[in-house]
Design an enzyme around this catalytic site. Structure first.
Site, PDB file in Angstrom:
ATOM      1  N   THR A 379      35.275  33.648  42.553  1.00  0.00           N
ATOM      2  CA  THR A 379      34.654  34.944  42.326  1.00  0.00           C
ATOM      3  C   THR A 379      33.175  34.643  42.113  1.00  0.00           C
ATOM      4  O   THR A 379      32.792  33.484  42.041  1.00  0.00           O
ATOM      5  CB  THR A 379      35.314  35.604  41.091  1.00  0.00           C
ATOM      6  OG1 THR A 379      36.688  35.839  41.397  1.00  0.00           O
ATOM      7  CG2 THR A 379      34.668  36.904  40.680  1.00  0.00           C
ATOM      8  N   VAL A 398      36.853  38.156  46.281  1.00  0.00           N
ATOM      9  CA  VAL A 398      37.907  38.363  47.264  1.00  0.00           C
ATOM     10  C   VAL A 398      39.217  37.754  46.755  1.00  0.00           C
ATOM     11  O   VAL A 398      40.182  37.637  47.490  1.00  0.00           O
ATOM     12  CB  VAL A 398      37.543  37.767  48.646  1.00  0.00           C
ATOM     13  CG1 VAL A 398      36.450  38.588  49.318  1.00  0.00           C
ATOM     14  CG2 VAL A 398      37.155  36.301  48.538  1.00  0.00           C
ATOM     15  N   ASN A 399      39.237  37.353  45.493  1.00  0.00           N
ATOM     16  CA  ASN A 399      40.355  36.745  44.776  1.00  0.00           C
ATOM     17  C   ASN A 399      40.445  35.252  45.047  1.00  0.00           C
ATOM     18  O   ASN A 399      39.604  34.500  44.560  1.00  0.00           O
ATOM     19  CB  ASN A 399      41.684  37.446  45.067  1.00  0.00           C
ATOM     20  CG  ASN A 399      42.741  37.084  44.035  1.00  0.00           C
ATOM     21  OD1 ASN A 399      42.446  36.825  42.884  1.00  0.00           O
ATOM     22  ND2 ASN A 399      44.002  37.064  44.449  1.00  0.00           N
ATOM     23  N   SER A 451      40.321  40.342  35.666  1.00  0.00           N
ATOM     24  CA  SER A 451      39.734  39.655  34.512  1.00  0.00           C
ATOM     25  C   SER A 451      38.213  39.727  34.516  1.00  0.00           C
ATOM     26  O   SER A 451      37.571  39.244  33.577  1.00  0.00           O
ATOM     27  CB  SER A 451      40.157  38.186  34.500  1.00  0.00           C
ATOM     28  OG  SER A 451      41.542  38.059  34.347  1.00  0.00           O
TER      29      SER A 451
END
EC number: 2.3.2.2
Length: 585
Positions: A379, A398-399, A451
């Site tokens: 990230t 984009v994870n 998160s």
């Protein structure tokens, strides 16, 4: 051992009460704090993105225009971490109105992405489908955020703010070591898809450090967005290519889902810690609620007077309780009833604090439940303060590494794999060995729990902007950064602080290399803590030696100076302060 030495220096400064100038009593003789910064400061994960932000500021833009430029340029130069095919959170402060605004550009679930689509024929969880290819991808939110920022908060046309990113995509940039390593790690997935091969294997070979990576399709996609705004991405030519690329690989997006995507403006979460006002991310981020719980639990102790082991023990116990609540209560507030007033209240924190034994670890299995999906460390974050006092903390993703690996042909847009952040099969671990439940189950149009924790800290004398990537560790890294600022550290010191983490399940403290001395490890183990340390540590299995990529800026209003701190773990990042020409003479 460099982090241990740094931490020792930091502790010597930060945790001696006489070295905390911010806590000195105000005898009325201090000068009034400055009402406007002397210039601008930007910290981001890549020097080209930082320079893009300053280019837009020099062109007459404000922090919000600069945020578009930085974010879009990161989308070009950090495909490993973020991009137009992903989403993010933008925490804004509008100096003119005094408002704090949270722009939620998190991806949304396609209607076809029901939990049964992620099961094999025999009912087992299909890990490959959840992480790779079209079924892993949610509807992107980042392009809509650019349009929203330009229309509502910026001073310049979107075409101007996207100019640096378009130029960088067209002309290219030098491939850096992390991008080369990341591609090698995900090469098998990346090379499944013709659109992805066309970008990363354009010369027939995988990316090599130092080569120039040009992305002409991405440049044209950005140009359509710049010319036509929202419709330039979510409708028309780009949308048709996205839909065709997803369909060709067996996925099921619809034109209505793309055209129907909307960012959400939400009220930021605000609470007090010591002499600071904290402004941070509300759900669907889990980070702000966890920060409120952890800091308000710790508020009762004078951390400066504690030794390393005791301070770590109490901080870990606060982490443990916050992550436990994350599991059961948090999700997309448009779909889930979240008891925010309770979870973020001082009274609730006091109740959690009462369950902490001052010298003994609380076994996590006494706080029943299971953990929930978290975000990968691939990230990125950037922080901005401009000369008018506007500020932006933005975290985008984009994870996982390179997201889903899928670029629909002709778009240059690398799609995310955020669907794995949902609880796709209750009780089944996601990519990070953590599990989720109904509050974070997928539904059409729902946003997956995150998160990401972009945050502001405001005191009478200092204003800080900070955030980081790092998966579940995002929340605890921001916590440690805030404790560093509270102890009087500067921006670069905060960015460099060594890090430790506990997320309730598994019941273990993990830490960067050199975080703890042998004596501290022994004391923590005597309290009942289990530690997972790097190979050069005292005990436990090896864990990552370095975490995250924290980017932060600080305005010291007492002497009206700016600082920008870029995480030294990332050699291509840049923190920079720029003052008006007349002030430099």
């Amino acid at each position: 051992m460099k982090f241990r030495r740094l931490f020792a220096v930091v502790l010597a400064f930060a945790f001696v009460p006489s070295a905390w100038p911010a806590y000195a009593a105000d005898d009325g003789s201090r000068a009034q704090p400055a009402s406007q910064p002397p210039g601008a400061a930007i910290a981001s994960a890549h020097a080209l993105a930082t320079e893009a932000g300053f280019e837009i500021l020099r062109a007459g833009g404000n922090a919000f225009d600069a945020a578009i430029a930085v974010s879009a340029t990161l989308s070009v130069v950090e495909p490993i971490s973020s991009g137009l095919g992903g989403g993010g959170f933008f925490l804004l402060h509008d100096a003119g109105t005094g408002r704090d605004i949270f722009v939620d550009a998190r991806e949304t679930a396609p209607a076809a992405a029901t939990p049964d689509k992620y099961l094999t024929a025999d009912g087992e969880f299909n890990r490959d489908r959840a992480e790779n290819g079209p079924w892993a991808a949610g509807i992107p939110g980042l392009p809509a955020a650019f349009v929203h920022l330009a229309q509502n908060y910026g001073k310049l046309p979107l075409k101007t703010s996207l100019g640096p990113a378009i130029r960088t995509a067209r002309e290219g940039f030098p491939i850096y070591a992390r991008l080369q390593r990341g591609y090698a790690a995900k090469r098998e997935v990346m090379e499944r898809y013709p659109g992805t091969r066309a970008v990363f294997l354009a010369d027939g070979n995988p990316p090599v450090e130092g080569e120039i990576l040009k992305q002409p399709d991405l440049a044209r996609t950005l140009e359509r967005l710049a010319e036509k705004g929202f419709d330039g991405f979510y409708k028309g030519e780009t949308a048709r290519k996205l839909l065709a690329g997803v369909k060709a690989e067996g996925g099921q997006w619809t034109a209505a889902e793309l055209a129907g995507y909307r960012v959400r403006e939400r009220e930021p979460l605000t609470f007090a810690y010591n002499h600071w006002r904290i402004v941070t991310a509300p759900p669907p981020s889990s980070g702000g609620v966890a920060l409120a719980q952890m800091l308000q639990i710790l508020d009762a102790w004078d951390l400066a007077k504690l030794d390393d082991a005791q301070r770590t023990h109490l901080t870990v116990e606060a982490m443990r309780r916050a992550f436990r609540d994350r599991t059961f209560y948090l999700g997309d507030p448009d779909f889930v009833d979240i008891p925010m007033k309770t979870l973020a209240s001082r009274d609730y924190a006091a109740g959690l604090r009462a369950t902490i034994h001052p010298r003994k670890a609380t076994p996590s299995d006494l706080l029943s439940g299971e953990p929930t999906p978290l975000e990968d460390e691939e990230t990125t974050h950037f922080s901005i303060i401009d000369a008018d006092g506007n500020r932006v903390a933005a975290t985008q993703t984009v994870n996982l590494l390179f997201g889903s690996g899928l670029i629909p042909p002709g778009t240059g847009v690398l799609l995310n794999n955020e669907m794995d952040d949902f609880a796709l099969k209750p009780g089944t671990p996601n990519a990070f060995g953590v599990m989720g439940f109904e509050a974070n189950a997928p539904e059409p149009g729902k946003r997956m729990l995150s998160s990401m924790t972009p945050s502001f800290m405001i005191s009478d004398d200092r204003i800080a902007v900070l955030g980081t990537p790092g998966g579940s560790r995002i929340i605890t890294m921001v916590l440690l950064g805030m404790l560093g600022y509270d102890a009087g550290l500067g921006a670069q010191q905060v960015a460099a602080l060594p890090r430790f983490h506990h997320q309730w399940m598994p019941d273990v403290i993990s830490a960067e290399s050199g975080m703890f001395s042998d004596e501290t490890v022994t004391a923590l183990q005597a309290m009942g803590h289990t530690l997972n340390l790097p190979a050069d540590g005292v005990s436990g299995r090896a864990s990552s030696h370095q975490w995250g990529n924290l980017q932060t800026v600080l305005w010291n209003r007492k002497d009206n100076t700016l600082e920008a701190g870029a995480d030294p773990r990332n050699p291509v990042g840049q923190g920079k302060v720029e003052l008006p020409a007349e002030s430099q003479q």
